[in-house]
Structure formats: structure tokens, C-alpha cells
Design a protein around this motif. Structure first.
Motif, PDB file in Angstrom:
ATOM      1  N   GLU A 145       1.000  -1.266  -0.032  1.00  0.00           N
ATOM      2  CA  GLU A 145      -0.112   0.138   0.253  1.00  0.00           C
ATOM      3  C   GLU A 145       0.957   0.751  -0.068  1.00  0.00           C
ATOM      4  O   GLU A 145       1.839   1.137   0.450  1.00  0.00           O
ATOM      5  CB  GLU A 145      -0.329  -0.438   0.951  1.00  0.00           C
ATOM      6  CG  GLU A 145      -1.721  -0.538   1.479  1.00  0.00           C
ATOM      7  CD  GLU A 145      -2.775  -1.070   2.413  1.00  0.00           C
ATOM      8  OE1 GLU A 145      -3.097   0.554   2.419  1.00  0.00           O
ATOM      9  OE2 GLU A 145      -3.220  -1.602   2.737  1.00  0.00           O
ATOM     10  N   ASP A 197      -1.996   7.361  -2.522  1.00  0.00           N
ATOM     11  CA  ASP A 197      -2.191   7.324  -4.036  1.00  0.00           C
ATOM     12  C   ASP A 197      -1.369   8.145  -5.033  1.00  0.00           C
ATOM     13  O   ASP A 197      -1.112   8.589  -5.903  1.00  0.00           O
ATOM     14  CB  ASP A 197      -3.949   7.920  -4.294  1.00  0.00           C
ATOM     15  CG  ASP A 197      -4.116   7.923  -5.898  1.00  0.00           C
ATOM     16  OD1 ASP A 197      -3.777   6.799  -6.925  1.00  0.00           O
ATOM     17  OD2 ASP A 197      -4.404   9.274  -6.590  1.00  0.00           O
ATOM     18  N   GLU A 198      -1.440  10.031  -4.248  1.00  0.00           N
ATOM     19  CA  GLU A 198      -0.700  11.241  -4.596  1.00  0.00           C
ATOM     20  C   GLU A 198       0.794  10.449  -4.923  1.00  0.00           C
ATOM     21  O   GLU A 198       1.406  11.590  -5.300  1.00  0.00           O
ATOM     22  CB  GLU A 198      -1.292  12.416  -3.324  1.00  0.00           C
ATOM     23  CG  GLU A 198      -0.234  12.114  -2.557  1.00  0.00           C
ATOM     24  CD  GLU A 198      -0.899  11.628  -1.427  1.00  0.00           C
ATOM     25  OE1 GLU A 198      -1.155  11.279  -0.248  1.00  0.00           O
ATOM     26  OE2 GLU A 198      -1.874  11.174  -2.111  1.00  0.00           O
ATOM     27  N   LYS A 245       3.428   8.332  -9.102  1.00  0.00           N
ATOM     28  CA  LYS A 245       3.683   9.243 -11.131  1.00  0.00           C
ATOM     29  C   LYS A 245       3.949   8.404 -11.911  1.00  0.00           C
ATOM     30  O   LYS A 245       3.735   9.010 -12.990  1.00  0.00           O
ATOM     31  CB  LYS A 245       5.321  10.120 -10.530  1.00  0.00           C
ATOM     32  CG  LYS A 245       4.651  10.580  -8.912  1.00  0.00           C
ATOM     33  CD  LYS A 245       3.637  11.727  -8.951  1.00  0.00           C
ATOM     34  CE  LYS A 245       4.427  13.093  -7.863  1.00  0.00           C
ATOM     35  NZ  LYS A 245       2.701  13.606  -7.662  1.00  0.00           N
ATOM     36  N   ALA A 261       2.653   4.496 -14.300  1.00  0.00           N
ATOM     37  CA  ALA A 261       2.835   2.631 -13.963  1.00  0.00           C
ATOM     38  C   ALA A 261       3.463   2.406 -15.478  1.00  0.00           C
ATOM     39  O   ALA A 261       3.257   2.490 -16.228  1.00  0.00           O
ATOM     40  CB  ALA A 261       0.886   2.906 -14.659  1.00  0.00           C
ATOM     41  N   ARG A 284       1.884   9.185 -15.551  1.00  0.00           N
ATOM     42  CA  ARG A 284       0.595   9.456 -14.809  1.00  0.00           C
ATOM     43  C   ARG A 284      -0.105  10.710 -15.378  1.00  0.00           C
ATOM     44  O   ARG A 284       0.963  11.707 -15.414  1.00  0.00           O
ATOM     45  CB  ARG A 284       0.305   9.104 -13.292  1.00  0.00           C
ATOM     46  CG  ARG A 284      -0.916   8.981 -13.202  1.00  0.00           C
ATOM     47  CD  ARG A 284      -0.770   9.031 -11.600  1.00  0.00           C
ATOM     48  NE  ARG A 284      -2.530   8.901 -10.970  1.00  0.00           N
ATOM     49  CZ  ARG A 284      -2.858   8.748  -9.614  1.00  0.00           C
ATOM     50  NH1 ARG A 284      -1.808   8.158  -8.933  1.00  0.00           N
ATOM     51  NH2 ARG A 284      -4.268   8.730  -9.314  1.00  0.00           N
ATOM     52  N   GLY A 292      -4.951  14.427 -13.723  1.00  0.00           N
ATOM     53  CA  GLY A 292      -6.960  13.855 -13.801  1.00  0.00           C
ATOM     54  C   GLY A 292      -7.033  12.558 -13.585  1.00  0.00           C
ATOM     55  O   GLY A 292      -8.230  12.235 -13.918  1.00  0.00           O
ATOM     56  N   GLU A 293      -5.856  11.217 -13.804  1.00  0.00           N
ATOM     57  CA  GLU A 293      -5.904  10.573 -14.433  1.00  0.00           C
ATOM     58  C   GLU A 293      -5.675   9.453 -13.202  1.00  0.00           C
ATOM     59  O   GLU A 293      -4.924   9.615 -12.192  1.00  0.00           O
ATOM     60  CB  GLU A 293      -4.833   9.408 -15.904  1.00  0.00           C
ATOM     61  CG  GLU A 293      -4.607   9.835 -16.892  1.00  0.00           C
ATOM     62  CD  GLU A 293      -4.057   9.420 -17.448  1.00  0.00           C
ATOM     63  OE1 GLU A 293      -4.376   8.828 -18.678  1.00  0.00           O
ATOM     64  OE2 GLU A 293      -2.159   8.995 -17.121  1.00  0.00           O
ATOM     65  N   THR A 294      -6.349   8.264 -12.996  1.00  0.00           N
ATOM     66  CA  THR A 294      -5.693   7.492 -11.706  1.00  0.00           C
ATOM     67  C   THR A 294      -5.298   6.971 -12.398  1.00  0.00           C
ATOM     68  O   THR A 294      -4.460   6.470 -13.457  1.00  0.00           O
ATOM     69  CB  THR A 294      -6.957   6.223 -11.343  1.00  0.00           C
ATOM     70  OG1 THR A 294      -7.273   5.128 -13.139  1.00  0.00           O
ATOM     71  CG2 THR A 294      -8.386   6.801 -11.706  1.00  0.00           C
ATOM     72  N   VAL A 295      -3.734   5.815 -11.579  1.00  0.00           N
ATOM     73  CA  VAL A 295      -2.359   4.876 -12.437  1.00  0.00           C
ATOM     74  C   VAL A 295      -3.001   3.997 -12.516  1.00  0.00           C
ATOM     75  O   VAL A 295      -2.307   3.591 -14.603  1.00  0.00           O
ATOM     76  CB  VAL A 295      -1.816   4.637 -10.454  1.00  0.00           C
ATOM     77  CG1 VAL A 295      -2.627   3.600  -9.805  1.00  0.00           C
ATOM     78  CG2 VAL A 295      -0.381   4.526 -11.449  1.00  0.00           C
ATOM     79  N   GLU A 296      -4.753   3.489 -12.083  1.00  0.00           N
ATOM     80  CA  GLU A 296      -4.685   2.542 -13.244  1.00  0.00           C
ATOM     81  C   GLU A 296      -5.243   2.772 -14.871  1.00  0.00           C
ATOM     82  O   GLU A 296      -5.098   3.241 -15.773  1.00  0.00           O
ATOM     83  CB  GLU A 296      -6.456   1.375 -12.576  1.00  0.00           C
ATOM     84  CG  GLU A 296      -6.556   0.888 -14.174  1.00  0.00           C
ATOM     85  CD  GLU A 296      -7.479  -0.782 -13.200  1.00  0.00           C
ATOM     86  OE1 GLU A 296      -8.272  -0.865 -14.520  1.00  0.00           O
ATOM     87  OE2 GLU A 296      -7.804  -0.653 -12.468  1.00  0.00           O
ATOM     88  N   GLN A 297      -6.104   4.107 -15.128  1.00  0.00           N
ATOM     89  CA  GLN A 297      -6.302   4.693 -16.095  1.00  0.00           C
ATOM     90  C   GLN A 297      -5.024   4.645 -16.907  1.00  0.00           C
ATOM     91  O   GLN A 297      -4.681   4.834 -17.997  1.00  0.00           O
ATOM     92  CB  GLN A 297      -6.669   6.068 -15.769  1.00  0.00           C
ATOM     93  CG  GLN A 297      -8.332   5.587 -15.712  1.00  0.00           C
ATOM     94  CD  GLN A 297      -9.034   6.832 -15.273  1.00  0.00           C
ATOM     95  OE1 GLN A 297      -8.081   8.231 -14.688  1.00  0.00           O
ATOM     96  NE2 GLN A 297     -10.504   7.257 -15.735  1.00  0.00           N
TER      97      GLN A 297
END
Length: 143
Positions: free
Chosen positions: A10, A13-14, A17, A19, A47, A50-55
Motif C-alpha cells: 500500500e 495514491d498521490e 507518478k 504505471a 501518469r 486527472g488520471e487514476t494510475v490504472e487509467q
């Protein structure tokens, strides 16, 4: 330059940077050959705001490999500590099984290379990418 790669179950999220996506297609590993380099790399990138890391992972996988149909799952977060940089660079490692590729790439990637086994040397980031693969295998996150 000394580089240390750390792995996390874990992380905030911020801090994520990047993926990076370990991918397989037709039972082979997918690597990218950038137009400006002679080495091979795992698909991935920064990244966007405005994107999630999955996006970001989905976008980068498409942009760098032409993958249009795929299943993708997070493996773990990772951090890279460089000897001369005070801050750790963090990203999320993913695994994707690609079902379909577009016939043509439209990015800075010259071509994708499908390999039965990961490259023995010739990595773009030789102190980082093999560690990511080893950790994904250790976690049994890849097929």
C-alpha cells in the motif's frame, strides 16, 4: 549510480507518478523498442493530471503496444531511490494479458518485441526493470 527498488503493498495514491505494465500476448512477453534507443523496455509511462494510475496503465499499454483488448491487474506499488536524488520516485506495477493488438503503432515506440523469455541484458533500465519482473514473479502475479 546506485539504485534501490522498493516494493509496497500500500502507498498513498498521490505518490504514484508512473504505471509500468508487464504484459503477455500469445504466451510471450511483450517488450517495447523505442525509436531513439537500441534497448528493450517494459511498457509504461507517466501518469497524466486527472488520471487514476490504472487509467494511466491502460493508456500507456495501448499507446506503446497497440493493445486494444486486454485484462489488467495491479501487482504492487514500487519506489525507486537513486543515490543523488533525495526523493523516491513511485509507481504502480501492473500485469496485463493482451488478447488483441492493433496492426500499427502510433507513438514513440518503433516496434514491440515478443519474447519467450525476458531479455538477458539489453534492458533500457537494467537496474529497475528486471527487479519489477522478479517481484511480480515472486508474488505469482504473472501467468
Amino acid at each position: 549510480m546506485n539504485i534501490e527498488v522498493r516494493f509496497y503493498d500500500e502507498i498513498a495514491d498521490e505518490r504514484l507518478k508512473f504505471a509500468v505494465i508487464l504484459a503477455r500476448y500469445g504466451g510471450k512477453w511483450v517488450f517495447c523498442k523505442h525509436k531513439e534507443r537500441q534497448t528493450l523496455e517494459i511498457p509504461g509511462g507517466h501518469r497524466e493530471p486527472g488520471e487514476t494510475v490504472e487509467q494511466a496503465a491502460r493508456r500507456e499499454l495501448y499507446e506503446e503496444t497497440g493493445a486494444v483488448k486486454f485484462e489488467i491487474e495491479p501487482v504492487c506499488a514500487y519506489g525507486v531511490v537513486r543515490e543523488n536524488q533525495p526523493e523516491e520516485s513511485c509507481g504502480m506495477l501492473f500485469f496485463a494479458e493482451i488478447g488483441e493488438l492493433e496492426p500499427e503503432l502510433h507513438s514513440e515506440i518503433e516496434k514491440i518485441v515478443l519474447l519467450q523469455d525476458p531479455p538477458n541484458g539489453n534492458w533500457t533500465y537494467p537496474k529497475i526493470q528486471p527487479c519489477l519482473l522478479k517481484e511480480a514473479l515472486r508474488r505469482k502475479a504473472v501467468c
